[in-house]
Motif scaffolding. Structure first.
Motif, PDB file in Angstrom:
ATOM      1  N   PRO A 143       0.812  -1.228   0.000  1.00 20.29           N
ATOM      2  CA  PRO A 143       0.000   0.000   0.000  1.00 20.29           C
ATOM      3  C   PRO A 143       0.843   1.276   0.000  1.00 20.29           C
ATOM      4  CG  PRO A 143       0.093  -0.869   2.219  1.00 20.29           C
ATOM      5  CD  PRO A 143       0.862  -1.824   1.359  1.00 20.29           C
ATOM      6  N   ALA A 144       2.140   1.139  -0.136  1.00 19.65           N
ATOM      7  CA  ALA A 144       3.026   2.304  -0.097  1.00 19.65           C
ATOM      8  C   ALA A 144       3.361   2.764  -1.514  1.00 19.65           C
ATOM      9  CB  ALA A 144       4.301   1.957   0.673  1.00 19.65           C
ATOM     10  N   GLY A 145       4.199   3.775  -1.627  1.00 19.18           N
ATOM     11  CA  GLY A 145       4.582   4.303  -2.926  1.00 19.18           C
ATOM     12  C   GLY A 145       5.425   3.326  -3.735  1.00 19.18           C
ATOM     13  N   SER A 146       5.602   3.634  -5.009  1.00 22.10           N
ATOM     14  CA  SER A 146       6.325   2.728  -5.901  1.00 22.10           C
ATOM     15  C   SER A 146       7.797   2.609  -5.513  1.00 22.10           C
ATOM     16  CB  SER A 146       6.197   3.193  -7.352  1.00 22.10           C
ATOM     17  OG  SER A 146       6.656   4.531  -7.503  1.00 22.10           O
ATOM     18  N   ARG A 147       8.386   3.645  -4.941  1.00 20.81           N
ATOM     19  CA  ARG A 147       9.778   3.545  -4.519  1.00 20.81           C
ATOM     20  C   ARG A 147       9.916   2.551  -3.374  1.00 20.81           C
ATOM     21  NH1 ARG A 147      13.606   5.585  -0.997  1.00 20.81           N
ATOM     22  NH2 ARG A 147      15.678   5.884  -1.930  1.00 20.81           N
ATOM     23  N   ALA A 148       8.984   2.592  -2.431  1.00 26.94           N
ATOM     24  CA  ALA A 148       9.016   1.633  -1.322  1.00 26.94           C
ATOM     25  C   ALA A 148       8.870   0.210  -1.836  1.00 26.94           C
ATOM     26  CB  ALA A 148       7.904   1.960  -0.317  1.00 26.94           C
ATOM     27  N   MET A 149       7.989   0.007  -2.818  1.00 24.19           N
ATOM     28  CA  MET A 149       7.829  -1.318  -3.391  1.00 24.19           C
ATOM     29  C   MET A 149       9.096  -1.759  -4.108  1.00 24.19           C
ATOM     30  SD  MET A 149       6.351  -4.112  -4.052  1.00 24.19           S
ATOM     31  CE  MET A 149       4.738  -3.887  -3.310  1.00 24.19           C
ATOM     32  N   ALA A 150       9.729  -0.824  -4.822  1.00 22.34           N
ATOM     33  CA  ALA A 150      10.975  -1.147  -5.520  1.00 22.34           C
ATOM     34  C   ALA A 150      12.046  -1.598  -4.540  1.00 22.34           C
ATOM     35  CB  ALA A 150      11.452   0.053  -6.326  1.00 22.34           C
ATOM     36  N   LEU A 151      12.193  -0.886  -3.441  1.00 21.51           N
ATOM     37  CA  LEU A 151      13.204  -1.248  -2.449  1.00 21.51           C
ATOM     38  C   LEU A 151      12.896  -2.599  -1.810  1.00 21.51           C
ATOM     39  CD1 LEU A 151      13.722   2.202  -0.683  1.00 21.51           C
ATOM     40  CD2 LEU A 151      15.267   1.075  -2.293  1.00 21.51           C
ATOM     41  N   ALA A 152      11.624  -2.869  -1.559  1.00 23.94           N
ATOM     42  CA  ALA A 152      11.239  -4.148  -0.965  1.00 23.94           C
ATOM     43  C   ALA A 152      11.533  -5.311  -1.906  1.00 23.94           C
ATOM     44  CB  ALA A 152       9.755  -4.121  -0.598  1.00 23.94           C
ATOM     45  N   VAL A 153      11.308  -5.110  -3.198  1.00 29.02           N
ATOM     46  CA  VAL A 153      11.574  -6.161  -4.181  1.00 29.02           C
ATOM     47  C   VAL A 153      13.069  -6.365  -4.388  1.00 29.02           C
ATOM     48  CG1 VAL A 153      11.356  -6.751  -6.629  1.00 29.02           C
ATOM     49  CG2 VAL A 153       9.376  -5.896  -5.369  1.00 29.02           C
ATOM     50  N   LEU A 154      13.812  -5.274  -4.365  1.00 32.91           N
ATOM     51  CA  LEU A 154      15.253  -5.362  -4.612  1.00 32.91           C
ATOM     52  C   LEU A 154      16.013  -5.941  -3.426  1.00 32.91           C
ATOM     53  CD1 LEU A 154      15.862  -1.960  -6.422  1.00 32.91           C
ATOM     54  CD2 LEU A 154      15.987  -4.247  -7.429  1.00 32.91           C
ATOM     55  N   ALA A 155      15.429  -5.929  -2.230  1.00 32.56           N
ATOM     56  CA  ALA A 155      16.132  -6.441  -1.048  1.00 32.56           C
ATOM     57  C   ALA A 155      16.539  -7.910  -1.220  1.00 32.56           C
ATOM     58  CB  ALA A 155      15.289  -6.242   0.205  1.00 32.56           C
ATOM     59  N   PRO A 156      15.617  -8.821  -1.532  1.00 29.92           N
ATOM     60  CA  PRO A 156      16.049 -10.215  -1.723  1.00 29.92           C
ATOM     61  C   PRO A 156      16.896 -10.407  -2.968  1.00 29.92           C
ATOM     62  CG  PRO A 156      13.720  -9.988  -2.237  1.00 29.92           C
ATOM     63  CD  PRO A 156      14.153  -8.699  -1.616  1.00 29.92           C
ATOM     64  N   LEU A 157      16.618  -9.639  -4.020  1.00 23.81           N
ATOM     65  CA  LEU A 157      17.413  -9.770  -5.244  1.00 23.81           C
ATOM     66  C   LEU A 157      18.850  -9.306  -5.016  1.00 23.81           C
ATOM     67  CD1 LEU A 157      14.849  -8.503  -7.922  1.00 23.81           C
ATOM     68  CD2 LEU A 157      15.391 -10.858  -7.276  1.00 23.81           C
ATOM     69  N   GLY A 158      19.016  -8.207  -4.287  1.00 21.43           N
ATOM     70  CA  GLY A 158      20.351  -7.729  -3.961  1.00 21.43           C
ATOM     71  C   GLY A 158      21.101  -8.710  -3.071  1.00 21.43           C
ATOM     72  N   THR A 159      20.373  -9.369  -2.177  1.00 12.38           N
ATOM     73  CA  THR A 159      20.988 -10.380  -1.323  1.00 12.38           C
ATOM     74  C   THR A 159      21.465 -11.574  -2.147  1.00 12.38           C
ATOM     75  OG1 THR A 159      19.605  -9.712   0.544  1.00 12.38           O
ATOM     76  CG2 THR A 159      20.597 -11.902   0.645  1.00 12.38           C
ATOM     77  N   ALA A 160      20.635 -11.999  -3.080  1.00 14.27           N
ATOM     78  CA  ALA A 160      21.026 -13.107  -3.957  1.00 14.27           C
ATOM     79  C   ALA A 160      22.245 -12.738  -4.791  1.00 14.27           C
ATOM     80  CB  ALA A 160      19.857 -13.485  -4.866  1.00 14.27           C
ATOM     81  N   PHE A 161      22.294 -11.496  -5.258  1.00 14.44           N
ATOM     82  CA  PHE A 161      23.445 -11.061  -6.046  1.00 14.44           C
ATOM     83  C   PHE A 161      24.704 -11.013  -5.174  1.00 14.44           C
ATOM     84  CE2 PHE A 161      25.953  -7.723  -8.309  1.00 14.44           C
ATOM     85  CZ  PHE A 161      26.136  -8.436  -9.488  1.00 14.44           C
ATOM     86  N   GLY A 162      24.550 -10.619  -3.917  1.00 13.40           N
ATOM     87  CA  GLY A 162      25.676 -10.635  -2.996  1.00 13.40           C
ATOM     88  C   GLY A 162      26.234 -12.030  -2.824  1.00 13.40           C
ATOM     89  N   TYR A 163      25.347 -13.014  -2.759  1.00  9.20           N
ATOM     90  CA  TYR A 163      25.799 -14.407  -2.659  1.00  9.20           C
ATOM     91  C   TYR A 163      26.564 -14.827  -3.911  1.00  9.20           C
ATOM     92  CZ  TYR A 163      25.582 -19.424  -3.296  1.00  9.20           C
ATOM     93  OH  TYR A 163      25.909 -20.726  -3.574  1.00  9.20           O
ATOM     94  N   VAL A 164      26.064 -14.449  -5.080  1.00  6.99           N
ATOM     95  CA  VAL A 164      26.727 -14.816  -6.335  1.00  6.99           C
ATOM     96  C   VAL A 164      28.138 -14.228  -6.394  1.00  6.99           C
ATOM     97  CG1 VAL A 164      26.681 -14.513  -8.838  1.00  6.99           C
ATOM     98  CG2 VAL A 164      24.582 -15.119  -7.617  1.00  6.99           C
ATOM     99  N   VAL A 165      28.274 -12.967  -6.026  1.00 12.05           N
ATOM    100  CA  VAL A 165      29.593 -12.327  -6.031  1.00 12.05           C
ATOM    101  C   VAL A 165      30.518 -13.025  -5.041  1.00 12.05           C
ATOM    102  CG1 VAL A 165      30.855 -10.202  -5.533  1.00 12.05           C
ATOM    103  CG2 VAL A 165      28.691 -10.115  -6.796  1.00 12.05           C
ATOM    104  N   SER A 166      29.990 -13.362  -3.872  1.00 12.18           N
ATOM    105  CA  SER A 166      30.787 -14.055  -2.863  1.00 12.18           C
ATOM    106  C   SER A 166      31.251 -15.415  -3.374  1.00 12.18           C
ATOM    107  CB  SER A 166      29.953 -14.230  -1.589  1.00 12.18           C
ATOM    108  OG  SER A 166      30.608 -15.067  -0.663  1.00 12.18           O
ATOM    109  N   GLU A 167      30.370 -16.130  -4.024  1.00 12.46           N
ATOM    110  CA  GLU A 167      30.717 -17.460  -4.540  1.00 12.46           C
ATOM    111  C   GLU A 167      31.761 -17.353  -5.645  1.00 12.46           C
ATOM    112  OE1 GLU A 167      30.700 -21.541  -4.708  1.00 12.46           O
ATOM    113  OE2 GLU A 167      29.800 -20.214  -3.208  1.00 12.46           O
ATOM    114  N   LEU A 168      31.655 -16.353  -6.493  1.00 10.36           N
ATOM    115  CA  LEU A 168      32.654 -16.160  -7.552  1.00 10.36           C
ATOM    116  C   LEU A 168      34.030 -15.855  -6.951  1.00 10.36           C
ATOM    117  CD1 LEU A 168      30.603 -14.071 -10.142  1.00 10.36           C
ATOM    118  CD2 LEU A 168      31.325 -16.451 -10.352  1.00 10.36           C
TER     119      LEU A 168
END
Length: 225
Positions: free
Chosen positions: A48-73
């Motif tokens: 129910p929040a603004g689109s920026r808040a939704m963007a940040l909420a969606v990017l949180a798990p995606l950014g975490t997954a990307f952090g794992y990929v970089v760590s594994e590399l």
């Protein structure tokens, strides 16, 4: 120095009660599950929040997954042996030492924890008091149970946090635009996933959700009367 600190921590771990050793062993995995739950809660509260808040909420798990990929590399490049095999005179690890080829630097668990803690804090600032201690405890637990050096977990935390910040900052704009598009979509699935957005006041009427307001703007004038 890291080897000496590793010995000190693992010796301390073996002097602790069995229940505490079990908690540390379970926390290394349970912490990941709890972060997953927080990602879902963060997404739900952003609907129910603004689109920026939704963007940040969606990017949180995606950014975490990307952090794992970089760590594994990075781990595949460094090829550092696990301390539970490499440090002479150290106490036996509380959990089974990972097999040869599952390298030690950096700690993937710590990278995930660091990325998740920071990404969630960017999306949900009030939760930082929980996510940062969670990440630190997860990182420490990896040394406590004997499968990582202290420098492994420190590097993992910093790497994960930096990668998450960069990932979120770079993709917030495009993801925000995508959230706006999904909220005005005719697809029920897309609008449900993106959420209704904030209530938008319409002159002479009670506030309506952002999605309803967008639909109202698309209606022909003769249908509004």
């Amino acid at each position: 120095m890291s080897q000496d600190l590793y010995r000190d921590i693992t010796d301390f771990a073996h002097d602790t009660p069995g229940w505490l050793q079990l908690v540390a062993e379970l926390w290394t995995e349970a912490g990941l599950l709890l972060f997953g739950v927080l990602f879902l809660v963060g997404w739900w509260r952003a609907r129910p929040a603004g689109s920026r808040a939704m963007a940040l909420a969606v990017l949180a798990p995606l950014g975490t997954a990307f952090g794992y990929v970089v760590s594994e590399l990075l781990k595949s490049v460094v090829d550092e042996e696990r301390p539970c095999r490499a440090v002479a005179g150290a106490a036996q690890s509380i959990v089974e030492c990972p097999p040869y080829g599952d390298w030690s630097f950096p700690s993937n668990h710590s990278a995930i924890a660091g990325a998740a803690a920071v990404a969630l804090a960017l999306a949900w600032r009030g939760i930082v008091w929980l996510t940062v201690p969670m990440a630190l405890l997860m990182a420490f637990s990896r040394v406590f149970v004997g499968v990582h050096y202290p420098h492994d977990v420190a590097a993992g935390l910093v790497l994960g946090a930096l990668v998450a910040v960069l990932f979120v900052r770079l993709l917030t704009g495009p993801t925000r635009a995508l959230a706006d598009t999904m909220r005005t979509s005719r697809s029920a699935v897309a609008t449900w996933l993106a959420g209704p957005g904030p209530a938008v006041p319409v002159a002479g009427t009670a506030p309506v959700s952002g999605r309803a307001a967008n639909r109202r703007r698309r209606e022909p004038m003769h249908r509004r009367s």
